[in-house]
Motif scaffolding. Sequence first.
Motif, mmCIF file in Angstrom:
data_model
loop_
_atom_site.group_PDB
_atom_site.id
_atom_site.type_symbol
_atom_site.label_atom_id
_atom_site.label_comp_id
_atom_site.label_asym_id
_atom_site.label_seq_id
_atom_site.Cartn_x
_atom_site.Cartn_y
_atom_site.Cartn_z
ATOM 1 N N MET A 1 0.831 -1.198 0.000
ATOM 2 C CA MET A 1 0.000 0.000 0.000
ATOM 3 C C MET A 1 0.871 1.255 0.000
ATOM 4 O O MET A 1 0.555 2.250 -0.660
ATOM 5 N N GLN A 2 1.987 1.213 0.739
ATOM 6 C CA GLN A 2 2.921 2.337 0.726
ATOM 7 C C GLN A 2 3.499 2.545 -0.675
ATOM 8 O O GLN A 2 3.657 3.675 -1.134
ATOM 9 N N GLN A 3 3.804 1.440 -1.354
ATOM 10 C CA GLN A 3 4.348 1.553 -2.706
ATOM 11 C C GLN A 3 3.340 2.227 -3.641
ATOM 12 O O GLN A 3 3.708 3.080 -4.444
ATOM 13 N N VAL A 4 2.067 1.852 -3.526
ATOM 14 C CA VAL A 4 1.041 2.465 -4.383
ATOM 15 C C VAL A 4 0.938 3.958 -4.097
ATOM 16 O O VAL A 4 0.945 4.791 -5.014
ATOM 17 N N LEU A 5 0.803 4.325 -2.814
ATOM 18 C CA LEU A 5 0.651 5.733 -2.456
ATOM 19 C C LEU A 5 1.882 6.542 -2.863
ATOM 20 O O LEU A 5 1.765 7.648 -3.411
ATOM 21 N N LEU A 6 3.064 5.991 -2.591
ATOM 22 C CA LEU A 6 4.294 6.712 -2.912
ATOM 23 C C LEU A 6 4.434 6.912 -4.414
ATOM 24 O O LEU A 6 4.851 7.983 -4.871
ATOM 25 N N ASN A 7 4.080 5.902 -5.193
ATOM 26 C CA ASN A 7 4.169 6.014 -6.655
ATOM 27 C C ASN A 7 3.246 7.108 -7.178
ATOM 28 O O ASN A 7 3.645 7.931 -8.009
ATOM 29 N N LEU A 8 2.008 7.139 -6.687
ATOM 30 C CA LEU A 8 1.051 8.151 -7.154
ATOM 31 C C LEU A 8 1.493 9.561 -6.743
ATOM 32 O O LEU A 8 1.364 10.506 -7.525
ATOM 33 N N GLY B 1 -1.954 -3.618 -10.438
ATOM 34 C CA GLY B 1 -1.933 -5.026 -10.045
ATOM 35 C C GLY B 1 -2.057 -5.225 -8.551
ATOM 36 O O GLY B 1 -2.749 -6.138 -8.083
ATOM 37 N N ILE B 2 -1.378 -4.357 -7.768
ATOM 38 C CA ILE B 2 -1.446 -4.475 -6.308
ATOM 39 C C ILE B 2 -2.867 -4.244 -5.808
ATOM 40 O O ILE B 2 -3.392 -5.006 -4.988
ATOM 41 N N VAL B 3 -3.503 -3.184 -6.309
ATOM 42 C CA VAL B 3 -4.866 -2.866 -5.851
ATOM 43 C C VAL B 3 -5.839 -3.959 -6.273
ATOM 44 O O VAL B 3 -6.733 -4.349 -5.520
ATOM 45 N N GLN B 4 -5.669 -4.476 -7.509
ATOM 46 C CA GLN B 4 -6.526 -5.568 -7.959
ATOM 47 C C GLN B 4 -6.358 -6.798 -7.074
ATOM 48 O O GLN B 4 -7.330 -7.487 -6.758
ATOM 49 N N GLY C 1 -8.371 -6.924 -4.070
ATOM 50 C CA GLY C 1 -9.813 -6.980 -4.303
ATOM 51 C C GLY C 1 -10.435 -5.636 -4.587
ATOM 52 O O GLY C 1 -11.666 -5.520 -4.598
ATOM 53 N N GLY C 2 -9.598 -4.625 -4.820
ATOM 54 C CA GLY C 2 -10.122 -3.281 -5.062
ATOM 55 C C GLY C 2 -10.001 -2.865 -6.514
ATOM 56 O O GLY C 2 -9.859 -3.690 -7.416
ATOM 57 N N ASP C 3 -10.009 -1.561 -6.717
ATOM 58 C CA ASP C 3 -9.935 -1.018 -8.068
ATOM 59 C C ASP C 3 -9.296 0.360 -7.994
ATOM 60 O O ASP C 3 -9.366 1.038 -6.954
ATOM 61 N N SER D 1 -9.090 12.829 -15.435
ATOM 62 C CA SER D 1 -8.148 13.922 -15.670
ATOM 63 C C SER D 1 -8.661 14.837 -16.765
ATOM 64 O O SER D 1 -9.399 14.401 -17.655
ATOM 65 N N ALA D 2 -8.280 16.086 -16.678
ATOM 66 C CA ALA D 2 -8.602 17.077 -17.706
ATOM 67 C C ALA D 2 -7.381 17.973 -17.885
ATOM 68 O O ALA D 2 -6.783 18.438 -16.906
ATOM 69 N N VAL D 3 -7.005 18.195 -19.133
ATOM 70 C CA VAL D 3 -5.825 19.005 -19.432
ATOM 71 C C VAL D 3 -6.041 20.428 -18.928
ATOM 72 O O VAL D 3 -7.070 21.049 -19.173
ATOM 73 N N GLY D 4 -5.037 20.942 -18.186
ATOM 74 C CA GLY D 4 -5.103 22.296 -17.652
ATOM 75 C C GLY D 4 -5.833 22.403 -16.331
ATOM 76 O O GLY D 4 -5.835 23.476 -15.718
ATOM 77 N N ILE D 5 -6.471 21.317 -15.872
ATOM 78 C CA ILE D 5 -7.223 21.344 -14.610
ATOM 79 C C ILE D 5 -6.562 20.468 -13.556
ATOM 80 O O ILE D 5 -6.346 20.887 -12.425
ATOM 81 N N GLY D 6 -6.201 19.256 -13.927
ATOM 82 C CA GLY D 6 -5.541 18.386 -12.969
ATOM 83 C C GLY D 6 -5.950 16.940 -13.151
ATOM 84 O O GLY D 6 -6.679 16.587 -14.082
ATOM 85 N N THR D 7 -5.463 16.101 -12.225
ATOM 86 C CA THR D 7 -5.691 14.658 -12.298
ATOM 87 C C THR D 7 -6.085 14.142 -10.931
ATOM 88 O O THR D 7 -5.581 14.614 -9.906
ATOM 89 N N ARG D 8 -6.993 13.165 -10.936
ATOM 90 C CA ARG D 8 -7.400 12.537 -9.677
ATOM 91 C C ARG D 8 -7.376 11.025 -9.858
ATOM 92 O O ARG D 8 -8.021 10.474 -10.744
ATOM 93 N N PHE D 9 -6.609 10.348 -8.993
ATOM 94 C CA PHE D 9 -6.610 8.901 -8.910
ATOM 95 C C PHE D 9 -7.455 8.500 -7.705
ATOM 96 O O PHE D 9 -7.324 9.080 -6.623
ATOM 97 N N ARG D 10 -8.287 7.513 -7.888
ATOM 98 C CA ARG D 10 -9.130 7.018 -6.791
ATOM 99 C C ARG D 10 -8.845 5.535 -6.581
ATOM 100 O O ARG D 10 -8.961 4.720 -7.494
ATOM 101 N N ILE D 11 -8.462 5.203 -5.350
ATOM 102 C CA ILE D 11 -8.246 3.810 -4.948
ATOM 103 C C ILE D 11 -9.485 3.373 -4.161
ATOM 104 O O ILE D 11 -9.892 4.039 -3.206
ATOM 105 N N LYS D 12 -10.059 2.268 -4.591
ATOM 106 C CA LYS D 12 -11.273 1.769 -3.948
ATOM 107 C C LYS D 12 -10.986 0.385 -3.389
ATOM 108 O O LYS D 12 -10.631 -0.540 -4.129
ATOM 109 N N LEU D 13 -11.105 0.221 -2.064
ATOM 110 C CA LEU D 13 -10.841 -1.057 -1.396
ATOM 111 C C LEU D 13 -12.137 -1.563 -0.758
ATOM 112 O O LEU D 13 -12.872 -0.793 -0.128
ATOM 113 N N PRO D 14 -12.421 -2.856 -0.912
ATOM 114 C CA PRO D 14 -13.652 -3.390 -0.315
ATOM 115 C C PRO D 14 -13.537 -3.509 1.190
ATOM 116 O O PRO D 14 -12.450 -3.729 1.740
#
Length: 587
Positions: A460-467, A535-538, A541-543, A548-561
């Motif tokens: 989980m640390q690897q996922v957060l740190l990468n993002l 792969g880690i999030v999958q 059991g999550g997703d 994202s929109a150019v000039g506005i920003g990007t949002r990643f959402r991690i969903k865990l059951p």
Amino acid sequence: MNPHMNYATSHSDANFYQSLTRKIILTIMIVSFSPMILVIVTLLYQFRDSYIEKTDDHLVEVVMKHKQNIDAFLKERLSNLRFLSANRSLEELINEPFLQEKLNLLKREYGLVFTDLGLINDEGIQMAYAGPFNLSQARYADADWFHEAIKSSYYISDVFLGLRGHPHFIIAVRHTYGGRYWILRATIDFTAFNSLVENLRVGRTGIAFLINKDGQLQTKPSFDVTPPKIEYLLKASNQDEKEIHMFRNAEEEGRRHIYVTAFLKNNDWLLVFQQDAADAFSDLDRTEKIAAVIFLLGACAILFMALILSRRIVRIIRSADKKNEMMQQQVVETGKLASLGELAAGIAHEINNPVAIMVEEAGWIGDLLEEEDLRETNNLAEFKKSLKQIHTQGKRCKDITHKLLSFARKTDSQTKDVQINDLIVEIVALSSQMAKYNSVDIRTHLQQDIPRMNISPSEMQQVLLNLINNALYVMEKKGGIIDITSKQSQDQVFIDIADNGPGIPESILPRIFDPFFTTKPVGKGTGLGLSICFGIVQKMGGDITVNSAVGIGTRFRIKLPIANMAQSERPATAPSVKTEEATLSLE
């Protein structure tokens, strides 16, 4: 390379793709036509049976109601005559002006149904008459209807010409006056009765007529009725004691007719309804024709789509074949990564030994500091703080080496009961220095009552740190803000990592989780970071999704059951897990 060989290869490929196109078209046609034909045939068959059954029931009901109307007509006329006979004396009935008055009254009440009235003695002589013909003192002693009427209290005759030379039938009532039989009879207008029968009209060809048990017509149908047909109708209707009969027969010129028959007047008359089968089932034929047209249109549409889809599929296959060479290069890169993994495994083993010794020595130094002669040292607190830091960092090194071994040899990561918010705070602290250097402000919005989760903390640390590192990389020139949010919604835990950086172009957004896909310059990215995160999030059991929109920003959402909830946090009965797609939007 030999040009003839190139031509032969190209020609062979062309033949292969043409054959593939034909096979795909044939497959699509078979798969599409089979269920369509099955459904159409089944539905039409059931609809045809249902329609024929409803049509037959409708005709039977119509004939039954018409039979009841004719029987009611005859019974009402008979009741009129019986009432007149029972409530008037012989002296009144033998008086022709009185009889004419009653005839006029009946005509005013029922129209031209009653033609005349007559009173006849038991010798067959008409003693009184009211009507348009000169039938006073007419003798009926030899008439068949008179002999039948004198035998019973009432009688309804068949249609005949009689003395007047016009078709009619008699309703007669026998009454006793002074010990002698007298017959009060009425003539029923044939035109009125014939129109009553012919009122039964259904469709263009559905008509009705009457015949008696001897096969003689009692009404005048609008078409010729041949004796063989009458004989056939009587024979078919006398097969059983049913009140209503229905049957079909092949007639002249190959035309089929529907017949519905019902007996009237104590089975003396037979009501016959006749209709062309083509007319009765015209709506069914029209429906079948419409279904055929729809089938042909559907067949044309399926053929057209088969051609389009087959060509598109073959184009995709051709494109995939052309990309094989590129995939070969990626395989080489993968081999290099595999070698790197083996190297990482060796390094991890080498690091584990000194790290273990370092942690052990730190523990031994801690024990020494507890001795009595060292307790008075002025820097005792600093020593303990440093030893604690050595122990903490040694544990982190152990986790990192375990992760290296997991990556290199596919070993299972260790799962623990951890608090998501603690992991986020730890990663934010680790990234704070780089964020400050890049003029990026990291903000956290953490829901405090999120339950502990049983997951791999290092993964989980690897996922957060990468993002977070990806967000810092795209904002290293202009700075910005990273918002990290955690929250629980029903049976899921969400972690959002959003930045106000340059955003991701829509054209490459679907590919960002693909292995080896990167927008970084050569040497600065392998294209595996987001793929590994996915792969880690999958595996948990999550997703993970991106918006994202150019000039506005990007949002990643991690969903865990919520199924990953720590055992100590779970209720007595674990809730069922729902999987639903979350729609992310930038604010």
